[in-house]
Structures are given as C-alpha cells and as structure tokens.
Design an enzyme around this catalytic site. Structure first.
Site, PDB file in Angstrom:
ATOM      1  N   LYS A   1     -17.103  28.821  13.994  1.00 37.95           N
ATOM      2  CA  LYS A   1     -18.245  29.431  13.296  1.00 37.95           C
ATOM      3  C   LYS A   1     -17.972  29.556  11.796  1.00 37.95           C
ATOM      4  O   LYS A   1     -18.768  29.103  10.972  1.00 37.95           O
ATOM      5  CB  LYS A   1     -18.509  30.835  13.871  1.00 37.95           C
ATOM      6  CG  LYS A   1     -19.462  31.671  13.023  1.00 37.95           C
ATOM      7  CD  LYS A   1     -19.765  33.018  13.633  1.00 37.95           C
ATOM      8  CE  LYS A   1     -18.818  34.138  13.279  1.00 37.95           C
ATOM      9  NZ  LYS A   1     -18.970  34.693  11.922  1.00 37.95           N
ATOM     10  N   ASN A   2     -16.837  30.167  11.452  1.00 34.00           N
ATOM     11  CA  ASN A   2     -16.613  30.472  10.038  1.00 34.00           C
ATOM     12  C   ASN A   2     -16.212  29.253   9.208  1.00 34.00           C
ATOM     13  O   ASN A   2     -16.206  29.314   7.975  1.00 34.00           O
ATOM     14  CB  ASN A   2     -15.576  31.588   9.896  1.00 34.00           C
ATOM     15  CG  ASN A   2     -16.160  32.930  10.323  1.00 34.00           C
ATOM     16  OD1 ASN A   2     -17.378  33.056  10.509  1.00 34.00           O
ATOM     17  ND2 ASN A   2     -15.307  33.929  10.489  1.00 34.00           N
TER      18      ASN A   2
ATOM     19  N   ARG B   1     -24.547  38.071   6.663  1.00 30.56           N
ATOM     20  CA  ARG B   1     -24.017  38.125   5.307  1.00 30.56           C
ATOM     21  C   ARG B   1     -23.609  36.742   4.786  1.00 30.56           C
ATOM     22  O   ARG B   1     -23.660  36.488   3.589  1.00 30.56           O
ATOM     23  CB  ARG B   1     -22.794  39.022   5.267  1.00 30.56           C
ATOM     24  CG  ARG B   1     -23.033  40.401   5.751  1.00 30.56           C
ATOM     25  CD  ARG B   1     -21.772  41.192   5.612  1.00 30.56           C
ATOM     26  NE  ARG B   1     -21.309  41.146   4.234  1.00 30.56           N
ATOM     27  CZ  ARG B   1     -21.783  41.909   3.271  1.00 30.56           C
ATOM     28  NH1 ARG B   1     -22.724  42.774   3.532  1.00 30.56           N
ATOM     29  NH2 ARG B   1     -21.315  41.811   2.043  1.00 30.56           N
TER      30      ARG B   1
ATOM     31  N   CYS C   1     -23.047  46.862   5.961  1.00 30.25           N
ATOM     32  CA  CYS C   1     -22.484  46.087   7.071  1.00 30.25           C
ATOM     33  C   CYS C   1     -21.686  47.048   7.937  1.00 30.25           C
ATOM     34  O   CYS C   1     -21.090  47.998   7.436  1.00 30.25           O
ATOM     35  CB  CYS C   1     -21.572  45.008   6.495  1.00 30.25           C
ATOM     36  SG  CYS C   1     -20.668  44.094   7.740  1.00 30.25           S
TER      37      CYS C   1
ATOM     38  N   ARG D   1     -18.215  45.559   1.934  1.00 30.76           N
ATOM     39  CA  ARG D   1     -18.293  44.115   1.702  1.00 30.76           C
ATOM     40  C   ARG D   1     -19.139  43.716   0.487  1.00 30.76           C
ATOM     41  O   ARG D   1     -20.156  43.033   0.613  1.00 30.76           O
ATOM     42  CB  ARG D   1     -18.803  43.408   2.961  1.00 30.76           C
ATOM     43  CG  ARG D   1     -17.950  43.703   4.170  1.00 30.76           C
ATOM     44  CD  ARG D   1     -18.411  42.977   5.390  1.00 30.76           C
ATOM     45  NE  ARG D   1     -18.031  41.573   5.379  1.00 30.76           N
ATOM     46  CZ  ARG D   1     -18.359  40.719   6.352  1.00 30.76           C
ATOM     47  NH1 ARG D   1     -19.086  41.121   7.359  1.00 30.76           N
ATOM     48  NH2 ARG D   1     -17.976  39.470   6.288  1.00 30.76           N
TER      49      ARG D   1
ATOM     50  N   ILE E   1     -20.085  41.686  -3.104  1.00 29.51           N
ATOM     51  CA  ILE E   1     -19.922  40.264  -3.461  1.00 29.51           C
ATOM     52  C   ILE E   1     -19.606  40.113  -4.952  1.00 29.51           C
ATOM     53  O   ILE E   1     -19.895  39.095  -5.565  1.00 29.51           O
ATOM     54  CB  ILE E   1     -21.160  39.417  -3.078  1.00 29.51           C
ATOM     55  CG1 ILE E   1     -22.440  39.982  -3.711  1.00 29.51           C
ATOM     56  CG2 ILE E   1     -21.311  39.306  -1.579  1.00 29.51           C
ATOM     57  CD1 ILE E   1     -23.605  38.980  -3.708  1.00 29.51           C
TER      58      ILE E   1
ATOM     59  N   GLN F   1     -16.888  39.596  -6.480  1.00 27.45           N
ATOM     60  CA  GLN F   1     -15.978  38.491  -6.831  1.00 27.45           C
ATOM     61  C   GLN F   1     -16.715  37.150  -6.881  1.00 27.45           C
ATOM     62  O   GLN F   1     -16.396  36.291  -7.688  1.00 27.45           O
ATOM     63  CB  GLN F   1     -14.811  38.414  -5.843  1.00 27.45           C
ATOM     64  CG  GLN F   1     -13.947  39.660  -5.803  1.00 27.45           C
ATOM     65  CD  GLN F   1     -13.333  39.969  -7.154  1.00 27.45           C
ATOM     66  OE1 GLN F   1     -12.696  39.124  -7.771  1.00 27.45           O
ATOM     67  NE2 GLN F   1     -13.547  41.189  -7.633  1.00 27.45           N
TER      68      GLN F   1
ATOM     69  N   ASP G   1     -10.063  39.485  12.281  1.00 28.72           N
ATOM     70  CA  ASP G   1     -11.020  39.103  13.321  1.00 28.72           C
ATOM     71  C   ASP G   1     -10.415  39.096  14.729  1.00 28.72           C
ATOM     72  O   ASP G   1     -11.128  38.854  15.705  1.00 28.72           O
ATOM     73  CB  ASP G   1     -11.614  37.715  13.021  1.00 28.72           C
ATOM     74  CG  ASP G   1     -12.575  37.750  11.841  1.00 28.72           C
ATOM     75  OD1 ASP G   1     -12.989  38.844  11.446  1.00 28.72           O
ATOM     76  OD2 ASP G   1     -12.902  36.668  11.317  1.00 28.72           O
TER      77      ASP G   1
ATOM     78  N   ARG H   1     -23.679  36.153  18.255  1.00 31.25           N
ATOM     79  CA  ARG H   1     -23.615  35.640  16.884  1.00 31.25           C
ATOM     80  C   ARG H   1     -22.433  34.697  16.736  1.00 31.25           C
ATOM     81  O   ARG H   1     -22.488  33.782  15.908  1.00 31.25           O
ATOM     82  CB  ARG H   1     -23.453  36.800  15.901  1.00 31.25           C
ATOM     83  CG  ARG H   1     -24.702  37.634  15.767  1.00 31.25           C
ATOM     84  CD  ARG H   1     -24.540  38.617  14.652  1.00 31.25           C
ATOM     85  NE  ARG H   1     -23.930  37.952  13.496  1.00 31.25           N
ATOM     86  CZ  ARG H   1     -23.225  38.561  12.561  1.00 31.25           C
ATOM     87  NH1 ARG H   1     -23.037  39.850  12.607  1.00 31.25           N
ATOM     88  NH2 ARG H   1     -22.715  37.883  11.556  1.00 31.25           N
TER      89      ARG H   1
HETATM   90  N1  EPU Z   1     -14.415  41.743  -1.109  1.00 30.83           N
HETATM   91  C1  EPU Z   1     -14.712  42.363  -2.306  1.00 30.83           C
HETATM   92  N2  EPU Z   1     -15.530  41.697  -3.196  1.00 30.83           N
HETATM   93  C2  EPU Z   1     -16.019  40.455  -2.938  1.00 30.83           C
HETATM   94  C3  EPU Z   1     -15.699  39.828  -1.724  1.00 30.83           C
HETATM   95  C4  EPU Z   1     -14.873  40.503  -0.829  1.00 30.83           C
HETATM   96  O1  EPU Z   1     -14.295  43.483  -2.564  1.00 30.83           O
HETATM   97  O2  EPU Z   1     -16.747  39.921  -3.792  1.00 30.83           O
HETATM   98  C5  EPU Z   1     -13.540  42.432  -0.137  1.00 30.83           C
HETATM   99  C6  EPU Z   1     -14.228  42.716   1.183  1.00 30.83           C
HETATM  100  O3  EPU Z   1     -15.017  43.890   1.138  1.00 30.83           O
HETATM  101  C7  EPU Z   1     -13.051  42.813   2.138  1.00 30.83           C
HETATM  102  C8  EPU Z   1     -12.074  41.791   1.560  1.00 30.83           C
HETATM  103  O4  EPU Z   1     -12.493  41.567   0.220  1.00 30.83           O
HETATM  104  O5  EPU Z   1     -12.498  44.085   2.089  1.00 30.83           O
HETATM  105  C9  EPU Z   1     -12.013  40.456   2.276  1.00 30.83           C
HETATM  106  O6  EPU Z   1     -13.316  39.997   2.534  1.00 30.83           O
HETATM  107  P1  EPU Z   1     -13.727  38.448   2.524  1.00 30.83           P
HETATM  108  O7  EPU Z   1     -14.598  38.211   1.347  1.00 30.83           O
HETATM  109  O8  EPU Z   1     -12.525  37.608   2.683  1.00 30.83           O
HETATM  110  O9  EPU Z   1     -14.627  38.378   3.831  1.00 30.83           O
HETATM  111  P2  EPU Z   1     -15.880  37.459   4.011  1.00 30.83           P
HETATM  112  O10 EPU Z   1     -15.680  36.198   3.281  1.00 30.83           O
HETATM  113  O11 EPU Z   1     -17.109  38.242   3.765  1.00 30.83           O
HETATM  114  C10 EPU Z   1     -14.958  36.162   6.095  1.00 30.83           C
HETATM  115  C11 EPU Z   1     -15.398  35.954   7.515  1.00 30.83           C
HETATM  116  C12 EPU Z   1     -15.226  37.253   8.294  1.00 30.83           C
HETATM  117  C13 EPU Z   1     -13.748  37.657   8.231  1.00 30.83           C
HETATM  118  C14 EPU Z   1     -13.303  37.784   6.774  1.00 30.83           C
HETATM  119  C15 EPU Z   1     -11.836  38.091   6.612  1.00 30.83           C
HETATM  120  C16 EPU Z   1     -17.069  34.220   7.290  1.00 30.83           C
HETATM  121  C17 EPU Z   1     -18.494  33.807   7.376  1.00 30.83           C
HETATM  122  N3  EPU Z   1     -16.784  35.504   7.529  1.00 30.83           N
HETATM  123  O12 EPU Z   1     -15.813  37.171   5.571  1.00 30.83           O
HETATM  124  O13 EPU Z   1     -15.597  36.980   9.641  1.00 30.83           O
HETATM  125  O14 EPU Z   1     -13.550  38.881   8.891  1.00 30.83           O
HETATM  126  O15 EPU Z   1     -13.599  36.559   6.069  1.00 30.83           O
HETATM  127  O16 EPU Z   1     -11.065  37.115   7.209  1.00 30.83           O
HETATM  128  O17 EPU Z   1     -16.216  33.383   7.048  1.00 30.83           O
HETATM  129  C18 EPU Z   1     -16.357  37.498  11.805  1.00 30.83           C
HETATM  130  O18 EPU Z   1     -16.395  36.292  12.050  1.00 30.83           O
HETATM  131  O19 EPU Z   1     -16.470  38.383  12.696  1.00 30.83           O
HETATM  132  C19 EPU Z   1     -16.166  37.954  10.424  1.00 30.83           C
HETATM  133  C20 EPU Z   1     -16.511  39.175  10.024  1.00 30.83           C
END
Ligand code: EPU
Length: 418
Positions: free
Chosen positions: A22-23, A93, A117, A122, A124, A126, A305, A397
C-alpha cells in the site's frame, strides 16, 4: 458497517502470499501525474486507500482503470484540475502526495490540508518547507494549501526529521525541477526506494534513495511508467505476527527480510523461529512468547506500523515488555481494546508496559485505526471464545482480504456484513 468475527485457539498453518505494498503504491500512483500518457502499475492491491487515490486522480481529469490482469492503468494526459478537495483528503492523508507532482508538472496545486488524525497531529510543514525551498509560493487559505511556481528550481532541503511522504513529495517535485535538488535527513524506508525506482523508470535521475541523502537531477519531461509493486512488508509482518501469536507454522511468500529486519529480530528474541525459505519467510511461533522491549523508529528501526501487532503478541508473553512509540504521539489506541480482552498494559506517555497474561478472553472490540485493527484481529486469534472486531473499514484501508488469508491458514474467522 462490517465487522470481523474470530474464534480463537487455532494455530495457523500453511502458506500465504503477501499483496503489493500500500505505502509503496500510493506515491507511485501520485507520480503518474508527472507525465502525460498511460502508466501501468502491476500488482497493485485492491484496497480502499488505493481506490480513494484513484478517485482523486479521476477528479483531476485522469483516466484510471483496472486492466483484466489486475494492473492499475492511469493516463494523466487529460489532467486539467490540479486540486485535491477536502472530501477526499480527509479520508486519506496520503492524498497530500499529489502536491509535489502537480506543482512540478502544472506549476500550481490546490490541496486540502489533511486535518486531524487518530494516531497523531501529523503536520505537513516539512513538505511545505521543502517545496518553498524549490521556489514554490505557498499560501494557506480556507483550509487549503495553494501552491504556485513558474518552474521549480533545484535546491538543498534539510528535513527537520525523516518523513516518508515528505521525502516522497520532494523527490517527485525535484524530478521536474531545474537543476539539482539535494534532500538531506531523508526517510530511508523501502517505500521511498521503490518510488525512486519508479521515477527513474519514468526517465528521472534520482540517486541515493535508501540513504539519508538523495540527489535529483531535474529533467524537463518524464514518460509514463510500467512497474510492479513491491511486497507489503507491513502486511507480511502482520501475517508473521498472526502465526506467532497462535504458536503456528506459516510460510509468508513474498516477505523480504531486509525490509523489516528490526521487527524480525524482536520476533526471534521473543522465541519465534524465523527462517528465509524459497521465496519468503517461514515462522514457527513459540507456545508462549518471551517478553521483549522495543522502540519504534524510522527505518531501519522498528516500524511504527508493526507496533500494535507485536504488542498483541507480547500481551500473552512470559514476563513484562516495555514498548516505546517515538514516531507518532497517539499510537496506543489499541491498548484500551486489548485490555478489554484481558491484556494487562499500562501506558505512561510514549511508553507502554505490557505484563504478559496467560490467556486473552474474547470480547466485542472497536477498531480505531488501520494497524490497531490488525492487532485486535491478532488478539482474537489467540483469545478464548469469539471476538467481534467492529469498524473494520479501518482494516480494509490497508489489508487485502485479511480474513480470507487467515482463514486459508486455518483460522476461524469471517466477515459479518453490516
Ligand atoms: N512530521 C512532521 N512534519 C511533516 C511530516 C511529518 O512533523 O511535515 C512528523 C509526523 O507527525 C510523525 C513523523 O514526522 O511524527 C513521521 O511521519 P511521516 O511523515 O514519516 O509519516 P507519513 O509519511 O505521514 C508514512 C506512512 C504511515 C507510516 C509512517 C511512518 C504512507 C502513505 N504512510 O506516513 O503509514 O506510519 O510513514 O513510517 O506511506 C499506515 O500504513 O498505517 C501508516 C500510518
């Protein structure tokens, strides 16, 4: 709303195949926006999140359909509405992944802010900081990110923390930017590497994915991709954990050890025998796991995860385990529900102390997010009696027919339509 009914106590046995990731697939679907022409994505799992992103691309003007061999065919030639509305983004998201490619190809994008969430704030920031470094003008108005750029220009971006989708968004933006983009402190997850491979198959020049520094030499145009999804390591880990919690013996075909070594190490430490065999991993679960401590962390650390699923296994361990969640601030929502099934778990901030109990007992429980749902299903496989896991739309999902895969391994599990 559907529910899943599980009668516990049967050790899982046999072979099961992992679906496409999925991811890894979601960013690849977003990347099809970078080129006109038809892309073919093979082995894409049939999941609610994949359908949601497909609907989003369709809303923008892309043609999205499943070929007879199951491939997802996406033709982004006709995209004329580079926007992601709230109604779609709020359910998933990962929709934010369209921001980078839209901006890079069309010079503008309007994408709803994702909002709250279940597992954490979470933000964005960055993603936005990175796109601004590449020259995008970004405004936040009426709950939307409104981004514009003539043509993105390569730059150096240092992420404050490794973010998976943030790294992916910037890789896609940099692919069509002018000059070189250097991304530092990148996420190193296998899904990021899979996206780099897909982008390179489109003619992009991405180097270093899988390490913390990625460089992208921008090109002026890209071609459609023809790629195959990598196996879903989180689904693989969930199936291994399901075998473990039932003291079963299962070969998970398609599972690749290098994708989640940290999780396998903890399963072994807890007494499971995990071996590489033929095209997958075989696990033989212990009668009762030993307690182990673990801390979630970005790759190659223990994946957040899989935290809930291993915690379910440890709820019946001999001794007390300490689980620290460092990636998301609110990812212990399964604990309350596991406790309703007799687990003994105390939470203090980011730490959970799991005192293993001899037996879990079936109960009606409520799924709160994707991976939490999986942990409740696992607990149900071990519990005495019949557990009803409600709100399984969370599970749908991200897991392709989990109940069918488990029942083929001998579990007494069925979907109750509601
Ligand atoms: N974060 C920030 N600012 C940002 C982006 C992230 O502070 O701009 C923080 C987040 O709040 C979190 C940390 O950085 O505390 C890491 O988050 P990341 O951005 O890596 O997560 P994501 O990209 O939103 C993906 C997966 C998630 C998985 C995480 C961590 C996808 C579509 N989703 O999310 O998958 O848990 O990486 O490995 O790739 C799931 O499949 O159940 C799932 C939640």
């Amino acid at each position: 709303m559907d529910a899943i009914e599980i009668t516990g106590g049967r050790p899982l046995r046999g072979e099961v195949a992992v679906s496409g990731s999925k991811n890894a697939t979601l960013p690849q679907i977003a990347a099809t926006l970078l080129a006109s022409g038809e892309s073919r994505l093979r082995g894409v799992p049939d999941l609610a999140d994949v359908r949601t992103l497909g609907r989003l691309l369709h809303h923008m003007g892309a043609k999205v359909e499943r070929a007879t061999d199951g491939s997802l065919m996406i033709d982004a030639s006709g995209v004329d509405r580079p926007e992601a509305p709230y109604e779609l983004v709020k359910t998933m998201r990962a929709s934010v992944l369209v921001l980078g490619p839209l901006l890079a190809r069309f010079g503008k994008a309007r994408v709803s802010l994702p909002g709250g969430c279940a597992i954490g704030a979470r933000p964005i920031d960055q993603h936005l900081k990175g796109l601004q470094a590449l020259g995008a003008k970004i405004e936040l108005a009426h709950g939307y990110v409104e981004a514009q750029a003539e043509r993105l220009r390569g730059a150096t971006v240092l992420f404050d923390l490794p973010t998976v989708t943030g790294t992916e968004n910037l890789m896609m933006a940099g692919a069509l930017a002018e000059g070189r983009t250097t991304l530092e402190n990148c996420a190193r997850e296998p899904e990021v590497t899979a996206l780099a491979e897909a982008l390179n198959a489109m003619g992009a020049r991405v180097l270093g994915a899988g390490s913390s520094v990625i460089t992208i030499e921008g090109v002026t145009s890209l071609r459609p991709m023809d790629i195959t999804a990598i196996p879903d390591r989180i689904e693989a880990g969930t199936l291994l954990a399901a075998a473990m919690i039932t003291a079963g013996d299962v070969l998970v075909r398609g599972a690749r050890a290098a994708d989640f070594d940290a999780a396998l190490a903890k399963m072994r430490e807890a007494g499971a025998r995990v071996t590489a065999e033929r095209d997958g991993l075989r696990i033989v679960g212990p009668e009762r796991p030993e307690a182990v401590d673990f801390i979630t962390a970005p790759f190659p650390g223990f994946p957040t995860d899989l935290q809930a699923q291993l915690m379910a296994c440890l709820s019946v361990a001999r001794g007390a385990s300490r689980v620290v969640e460092t990636v998301f601030e609110n990812r212990f929502m399964h604990v309350q529900e596991l406790s309703r099934m007799g687990a003994d778990i105390a939470i203090d901030g980011h730490t959970a102390v799991v005192r293993g109990v001899e037996k879990l007992s079936a109960a009606p429980v409520m799924a709160t997010d994707l991976r939490a749902s999986a942990s409740l299903v696992l607990a149900g496989l071990r519990a005495e009696g019949t557990t009803l896991v409600q709100r399984v739309y969370h599970l749908d999902r991200g897991y392709e027919s989990l109940e069918k895969k488990l029942s083929a391994l001998g579990a007494t599990v069925r979907r109750v339509k509601g």
